[in-house]
Write an enzyme that holds these catalytic residues in place. Structure first.
Site, PDB file in Angstrom:
ATOM      1  N   CYS A   1     -10.370   4.912   2.455  1.00  0.00           N
ATOM      2  CA  CYS A   1      -9.878   4.936   1.070  1.00  0.00           C
ATOM      3  C   CYS A   1     -11.039   4.663   0.114  1.00  0.00           C
ATOM      4  CB  CYS A   1      -8.730   3.947   0.868  1.00  0.00           C
ATOM      5  SG  CYS A   1      -9.144   2.258   1.260  1.00  0.00           S
TER       6      CYS A   1
ATOM      7  N   ARG B   1       2.404   6.439   7.350  1.00  0.00           N
ATOM      8  CA  ARG B   1       3.123   5.460   8.175  1.00  0.00           C
ATOM      9  C   ARG B   1       4.320   6.132   8.842  1.00  0.00           C
ATOM     10  NH1 ARG B   1       1.754   1.445   3.883  1.00  0.00           N
ATOM     11  NH2 ARG B   1       3.501   2.179   2.638  1.00  0.00           N
TER      12      ARG B   1
ATOM     13  N   ALA C   1     -11.863  -7.223  12.330  1.00  0.00           N
ATOM     14  CA  ALA C   1     -11.510  -6.113  13.227  1.00  0.00           C
ATOM     15  C   ALA C   1     -12.738  -5.577  13.968  1.00  0.00           C
ATOM     16  CB  ALA C   1     -10.845  -4.993  12.432  1.00  0.00           C
TER      17      ALA C   1
ATOM     18  N   TYR D   1       0.858  -1.199   0.000  1.00  0.00           N
ATOM     19  CA  TYR D   1       0.000   0.000   0.000  1.00  0.00           C
ATOM     20  C   TYR D   1       0.892   1.247   0.000  1.00  0.00           C
ATOM     21  CZ  TYR D   1      -4.022  -2.990   0.613  1.00  0.00           C
ATOM     22  OH  TYR D   1      -4.995  -3.931   0.411  1.00  0.00           O
TER      23      TYR D   1
HETATM   24  N1  SAH Z   1      -2.363  -0.477   6.738  1.00  0.00           N
HETATM   25  C1  SAH Z   1      -1.888  -1.361   5.701  1.00  0.00           C
HETATM   26  C2  SAH Z   1      -2.878  -1.515   4.566  1.00  0.00           C
HETATM   27  C3  SAH Z   1      -4.247  -1.994   4.978  1.00  0.00           C
HETATM   28  S1  SAH Z   1      -5.186  -2.622   3.664  1.00  0.00           S
HETATM   29  C4  SAH Z   1      -0.534  -0.870   5.195  1.00  0.00           C
HETATM   30  O1  SAH Z   1      -0.139   0.260   5.476  1.00  0.00           O
HETATM   31  O2  SAH Z   1       0.129  -1.636   4.487  1.00  0.00           O
HETATM   32  C5  SAH Z   1      -6.577  -3.290   4.435  1.00  0.00           C
HETATM   33  C6  SAH Z   1      -6.344  -4.604   5.170  1.00  0.00           C
HETATM   34  O3  SAH Z   1      -7.574  -4.953   5.800  1.00  0.00           O
HETATM   35  C7  SAH Z   1      -5.996  -5.810   4.300  1.00  0.00           C
HETATM   36  O4  SAH Z   1      -4.792  -6.363   4.764  1.00  0.00           O
HETATM   37  C8  SAH Z   1      -7.153  -6.808   4.505  1.00  0.00           C
HETATM   38  O5  SAH Z   1      -6.694  -8.146   4.608  1.00  0.00           O
HETATM   39  C9  SAH Z   1      -7.716  -6.364   5.835  1.00  0.00           C
HETATM   40  N2  SAH Z   1      -9.142  -6.629   6.096  1.00  0.00           N
HETATM   41  C10 SAH Z   1     -10.194  -6.536   5.262  1.00  0.00           C
HETATM   42  N3  SAH Z   1     -11.364  -6.730   5.922  1.00  0.00           N
HETATM   43  C11 SAH Z   1     -11.027  -6.935   7.223  1.00  0.00           C
HETATM   44  C12 SAH Z   1     -11.780  -7.164   8.426  1.00  0.00           C
HETATM   45  N4  SAH Z   1     -13.125  -7.186   8.423  1.00  0.00           N
HETATM   46  N5  SAH Z   1     -11.112  -7.303   9.584  1.00  0.00           N
HETATM   47  C13 SAH Z   1      -9.760  -7.258   9.634  1.00  0.00           C
HETATM   48  N6  SAH Z   1      -9.001  -7.028   8.530  1.00  0.00           N
HETATM   49  C14 SAH Z   1      -9.621  -6.873   7.343  1.00  0.00           C
END
Ligand code: SAH
Length: 393
Positions: free
Chosen positions: A337, A212, A280, A205
């Site tokens: 996003c 970050r 989550a 990403y």
């Molecule tokens: N913060 C990360 C990017 C996050 S992308 C970075 O900086 O690299 C979003 C993430 O959410 C993905 O890894 C996906 O696997 C996860 N995801 C999608 N739905 C979810 C859910 N309901 N609970 C937990 N994780 C989830």
């Protein structure tokens, strides 16, 4: 030029183009002449016969033309090479020495609608989102090889939106020898392993790089909760910034495995991260409130306008849980996003979550795209990343 296919717009429909917008919707067209095959280059005229520009057609898409220039010029290799150089100068000036992984071309934002190119060190990843760019793939491979001399170019056009263009999803090696399953990149002193073949998006990403990095400066001695962590991008930056304890949540097993490896890769041996695989929304509910910093970086909930009400409920719920979990004076880094979620609405949702959580909240900063994801101001649709940094009292 006279032999190019052309469309003529209905009266008054030329206004967005005159203001620089690159899309012509099929409903705006009064008349079409010549062969408007998908991907074909052609001209657009106003209702009173004025030349407006040249672009790429796709009669199967609602966006019937994507404009490439408003001048009468030949769209050849030197034209596209010029656009590539213009994009590269921006990155060279802004990112040199900070990272070797960045977006080389950001579609409409770099005046190349439908084309995405990401760079991971010596490897380039290309995504063609339109029939027009699909036709020019060979030309861009030549240009990229000449300009960057990459080891490989890999295609990750496995995105569902290609279907709206009448194109199948595609993925595979376009140039060079077979590539490794994963390789290392560097971002502001952090090291990550990226898998461009199987990873999410084109592997990493890239759009969250600066956000970050901003965590490095505030994490010393802190207890962190990184929700939707993917391969641990935010967490590793907090670790390098001296975080005391890190909890990470993601639904993907592969992502969490990679996140764990990233702690070793970055010599963060003193921290044993707490990795939780799950939803989550559920996991956050089960945690005790005790965090100095919470990061919320969920996937897009509103890919279509009609999804906005459901998406809003999702964001509200997550932010409410985040405020519940934060200690006094704790920081929330919260993102959306979703293309259809504008900053105004997002801020209202975060505010409503704060009220429901009974917290008094200060907005410290707004966050968005880094410079390698530029947005053409005439094309606000290109903006999608909205972020806020808040302090909960
Ligand atoms: N913060 C990360 C990017 C996050 S992308 C970075 O900086 O690299 C979003 C993430 O959410 C993905 O890894 C996906 O696997 C996860 N995801 C999608 N739905 C979810 C859910 N309901 N609970 C937990 N994780 C989830």
């Amino acid at each position: 030029m006279g032999s190019l296919p052309r469309i003529t717009l209905k009266k008054g429909k030329e206004k967005p183009i005159l203001r620089g917008h690159p899309w012509v919707f099929s409903g705006a067209v009064a008349r079409a002449e010549g062969d408007l095959a998908p991907g074909e280059i052609g001209e657009v005229y106003s209702g009173d016969g004025k030349f407006l520009g040249i672009g790429q057609f796709n009669p199967h898409s609602q966006i019937i033309l994507r404009l490439l220039t408003r001048r009468r010029e030949t769209l050849d290799s030197s034209f596209f090479g010029g656009r590539l150089l213009q994009a590269d100068v921006l990155r060279e000036k802004g990112l040199h020495g900070k990272t070797n992984a960045y977006r080389v071309i950001n579609g409409e934002g770099d005046f190349l609608p439908g084309l995405i190119v990401d760079r991971y060190g010596e490897i380039l990843v290309l995504q063609c989102l339109t029939a027009g760019m699909e036709r020019l793939k060979g030309l861009f491979i030549d240009l990229l090889v000449r300009h960057f001399n990459p080891k490989n170019i890999y295609e990750r056009s496995d995105v569902p939106s290609r279907r709206e263009e009448g194109l199948p999803e595609a993925r595979g090696l376009l140039y060079g020898e077979e590539i490794l399953d994963s390789f290392e990149i560097e971002e502001y002193g952090c090291r990550f392993r990226v898998d461009v073949k199987e990873g999410q998006k084109t592997g990493f990403y890239l759009d969250q790089r600066e956000n970050r990095f901003s965590l490095q400066k505030v994490s010393h001695g802190k207890k962190i909760l990184d929700c939707f962590c993917y391969s641990g991008g935010f967490s590793i930056h907090t670790g390098l910034g001296g975080a005391k304890e890190i909890t990470m949540i993601d639904s993907s097993k592969e992502a969490l495995e990679r996140a764990k490896d990233h702690f070793a890769l970055n010599h963060l041996k003193s921290i044993s991260p707490h990795l939780i695989r799950g939803d989550a929304f559920e996991v956050m509910r089960s945690l005790e409130p005790d965090y100095d910093i919470v990061i919320l970086d969920p996937p897009p909930f509103a890919k279509k306008k009609g999804h906005l009400p459901g998406a809003s409920r999702g964001y509200k719920d997550l932010n409410l849980q985040a405020f519940r979990l934060l200690k006094r004076e704790g920081l929330l880094f919260t993102f959306s996003c979703s293309h259809h979620m504008n900053l105004d609405l997002f801020q209202k949702i975060v505010f409503a979550a704060a009220v429901d959580a009974g917290r008094r909240v200060q907005l410290l900063a707004r966050r968005g795209h880094p410079i390698d994801h530029p947005v053409d101001l005439s094309h606000p649709e290109g903006e999608y990343l909205r972020g806020m940094v808040c302090r909960a009292l």
